[in-house]
Design an enzyme around this catalytic site. Structure first.
Site, PDB file in Angstrom:
ATOM      1  N   HIS A 120      -7.098  -5.047  10.407  1.00 48.70           N
ATOM      2  CA  HIS A 120      -6.884  -4.767   8.974  1.00 48.70           C
ATOM      3  C   HIS A 120      -5.603  -5.423   8.454  1.00 48.70           C
ATOM      4  O   HIS A 120      -4.688  -5.722   9.212  1.00 48.70           O
ATOM      5  CB  HIS A 120      -6.908  -3.254   8.680  1.00 48.70           C
ATOM      6  CG  HIS A 120      -5.701  -2.483   9.092  1.00 48.70           C
ATOM      7  ND1 HIS A 120      -5.721  -1.115   9.269  1.00 48.70           N
ATOM      8  CD2 HIS A 120      -4.421  -2.859   9.362  1.00 48.70           C
ATOM      9  CE1 HIS A 120      -4.530  -0.694   9.613  1.00 48.70           C
ATOM     10  NE2 HIS A 120      -3.713  -1.734   9.678  1.00 48.70           N
ATOM     11  N   ASP A 176       0.813  -1.219   0.000  1.00 48.56           N
ATOM     12  CA  ASP A 176       0.000   0.000   0.000  1.00 48.56           C
ATOM     13  C   ASP A 176       0.846   1.269   0.000  1.00 48.56           C
ATOM     14  O   ASP A 176       2.067   1.231   0.153  1.00 48.56           O
ATOM     15  CB  ASP A 176      -0.963  -0.008   1.203  1.00 48.56           C
ATOM     16  CG  ASP A 176      -0.273  -0.423   2.513  1.00 48.56           C
ATOM     17  OD1 ASP A 176       0.972  -0.404   2.573  1.00 48.56           O
ATOM     18  OD2 ASP A 176      -0.977  -0.773   3.468  1.00 48.56           O
ATOM     19  N   ASN A 213      -7.333  -3.218  14.586  1.00 47.65           N
ATOM     20  CA  ASN A 213      -8.725  -3.499  14.197  1.00 47.65           C
ATOM     21  C   ASN A 213      -8.815  -4.695  13.237  1.00 47.65           C
ATOM     22  O   ASN A 213      -9.864  -4.957  12.671  1.00 47.65           O
ATOM     23  CB  ASN A 213      -9.359  -2.265  13.551  1.00 47.65           C
ATOM     24  CG  ASN A 213      -8.648  -1.824  12.278  1.00 47.65           C
ATOM     25  OD1 ASN A 213      -7.704  -2.476  11.818  1.00 47.65           O
ATOM     26  ND2 ASN A 213      -9.085  -0.720  11.703  1.00 47.65           N
ATOM     27  N   GLU A 218      -9.605  -2.071   5.634  1.00 50.17           N
ATOM     28  CA  GLU A 218     -10.207  -1.865   6.942  1.00 50.17           C
ATOM     29  C   GLU A 218     -11.413  -2.797   7.138  1.00 50.17           C
ATOM     30  O   GLU A 218     -11.917  -3.377   6.168  1.00 50.17           O
ATOM     31  CB  GLU A 218     -10.672  -0.401   7.058  1.00 50.17           C
ATOM     32  CG  GLU A 218      -9.579   0.624   6.807  1.00 50.17           C
ATOM     33  CD  GLU A 218      -8.545   0.730   7.931  1.00 50.17           C
ATOM     34  OE1 GLU A 218      -8.474  -0.175   8.799  1.00 50.17           O
ATOM     35  OE2 GLU A 218      -7.785   1.709   7.941  1.00 50.17           O
TER      36      GLU A 218
HETATM   37  P1  PGA Z   1       2.395  -1.804  12.736  1.00 53.54           P
HETATM   38  O1  PGA Z   1       1.210  -1.743  11.697  1.00 53.54           O
HETATM   39  O2  PGA Z   1       3.357  -2.831  12.244  1.00 53.54           O
HETATM   40  O3  PGA Z   1       2.987  -0.414  12.733  1.00 53.54           O
HETATM   41  O4  PGA Z   1       1.796  -2.180  14.049  1.00 53.54           O
HETATM   42  C1  PGA Z   1       0.648  -2.912  11.225  1.00 53.54           C
HETATM   43  C2  PGA Z   1      -0.561  -2.586  10.404  1.00 53.54           C
HETATM   44  O5  PGA Z   1      -1.257  -1.603  10.721  1.00 53.54           O
HETATM   45  O6  PGA Z   1      -0.829  -3.313   9.444  1.00 53.54           O
END
Ligand code: PGA
Length: 241
Positions: free
Chosen positions: A138, A67, A136, A143
Site C-alpha cells: 500500500h 493521510d 502489502n 490498500e
Molecule cells: P512504516 O509504514 O514506515 O511504519 O513501515 C509504511 C506504510 O505502511 O506506508
C-alpha cells in the site's frame, strides 16, 4: 524508476534527507507531500539537524500529508497530526498555517476529502511526495485493490495494516477501522515521488514492485509509470530482489 540502494536504514535516511534538502534549497516555496510511519522518522530527524545546524528555512514551504485516521483528533498521540508535530513541525520554522493533513474528525468526511483535493490543486500541486510502502504494497492508506483512478477518499483499513499499526496503540481494538487518504491518482500527479523502503518486512513488496506487473493488487506498482520516481531501499528491503 530510479533505484538507490543503501547499506542500512541510517544511510537510507541520509540519502532521503539530502535529496529533500536540495529540493527545498532550490525551491524555498516548495509544496512537500509528507508521510508518517516508522520509515521517514530518520529522514525527519536529519532535516531537523540540518535546520538547526545550517539554518535551512521552512518559512515559505507548504506541506500536505498523505493521510489521517478517521475519528482521531489532532491532540491524540496516535493521530498523524500529532506525529507530524512531534517528529518534525515543532522542531523547524514552518508556520502552522502551512501544514495540512486531512481532518479525521471532520463532521462530513466525504466533504473533507473533496476539500483536501481542492486544497492541493489550489496550492499548485505537490512538488515532491515522500512515501513509505506497506508490507502489502500500500501507499498512503491505499490498500490492495484500490483503483488507480482514486482521489482523496475514506478507506476501510486492511486487517494487515491494522495489525502492523497496532504496535502504536494499547490494543488492536483501539486501532481505527477507517482513515482518509490521498488517492493514487492524487499521488501520481506529484511532480516527483520518493519512496522509502527499509527492512525485511518490506522485501516481498519491494520485489513485486521492481519485478512484478503494474496491478491494483500492488498499489505501489503504478509508481513505475511516473516519470520522476525514485526508490531508496536498504539491503534488507532489497534482499529478495
Ligand atoms: P512504516 O509504514 O514506515 O511504519 O513501515 C509504511 C506504510 O505502511 O506506508
Amino acid at each position: 524508476m530510479k533505484i538507490i540502494r543503501t547499506a542500512n536504514y541510517e544511510e537510507l535516511s541520509k540519502q532521503a534527507a539530502k535529496m529533500m534538502i536540495t529540493r527545498i534549497k532550490s525551491n524555498p516555496n516548495i509544496i512537500l507531500g509528507l508521510a508518517t510511519g516508522s520509515t521517514p522518522i530518520g529522514t525527519y530527524q536529519l532535516l531537523i539537524d540540518d535546520h538547526l545546524k545550517n539554518g535551512t528555512s521552512y518559512e515559505n514551504i507548504t506541506t500536505v500529508n498523505l493521510d489521517e485516521y478517521a475519528g482521531l483528533n489532532p491532540a491524540d498521540p496516535n493521530s498523524y497530526h500529532f506525529f507530524m508535530q512531534d517528529k518534525l513541525f515543532k522542531h523547524i520554522n514552518i508556520p502552522a498555517s502551512h501544514t495540512h493533513l486531512p481532518e479525521g474528525t471532520a463532521e462530513n468526511l466525504l466533504e473533507e476529502c473533496r476539500q483536501y483535493e481542492e486544497l492541493i490543486k489550489k496550492k499548485g500541486g505537490i512538488d515532491l511526495q515522500l512515501l513509505g510502502i506497506g508490507g502489502n504494497g500500500h501507499i498512503g492508506f491505499n490498500e490492495p485493490g484500490t483503483s488507480f483512478d482514486s482521489r482523496t477518499h475514506v478507506v476501510i483499513l486492511d486487517e494487515q495494516t491494522r495489525q502492523a499499526n497496532a504496535r502504536f496503540f494499547r490494543s488492536i481494538e483501539e486501532v481505527p477501522t477507517h482513515a482518509l487518504t490521498m488517492g493514487i491518482a492524487t499521488i501520481m500527479e506529484s511532480k516527483e515521488i520518493l519512496l522509502l523502503a527499509s527492512g525485511k518486512s518490506k522485501a516481498e513488496a519491494v520485489k513485486q514492485l521492481i519485478h512484478g506487473d503494474i496491478t491494483e493488487e500492488l498499489p505501489a506498482s503504478i509508481l513505475k509509470n511516473h516519470k520522476s520516481f525514485t526508490l531508496i531501499a536498504d539491503e534488507e528491503a532489497l534482499s529478495l530482489s
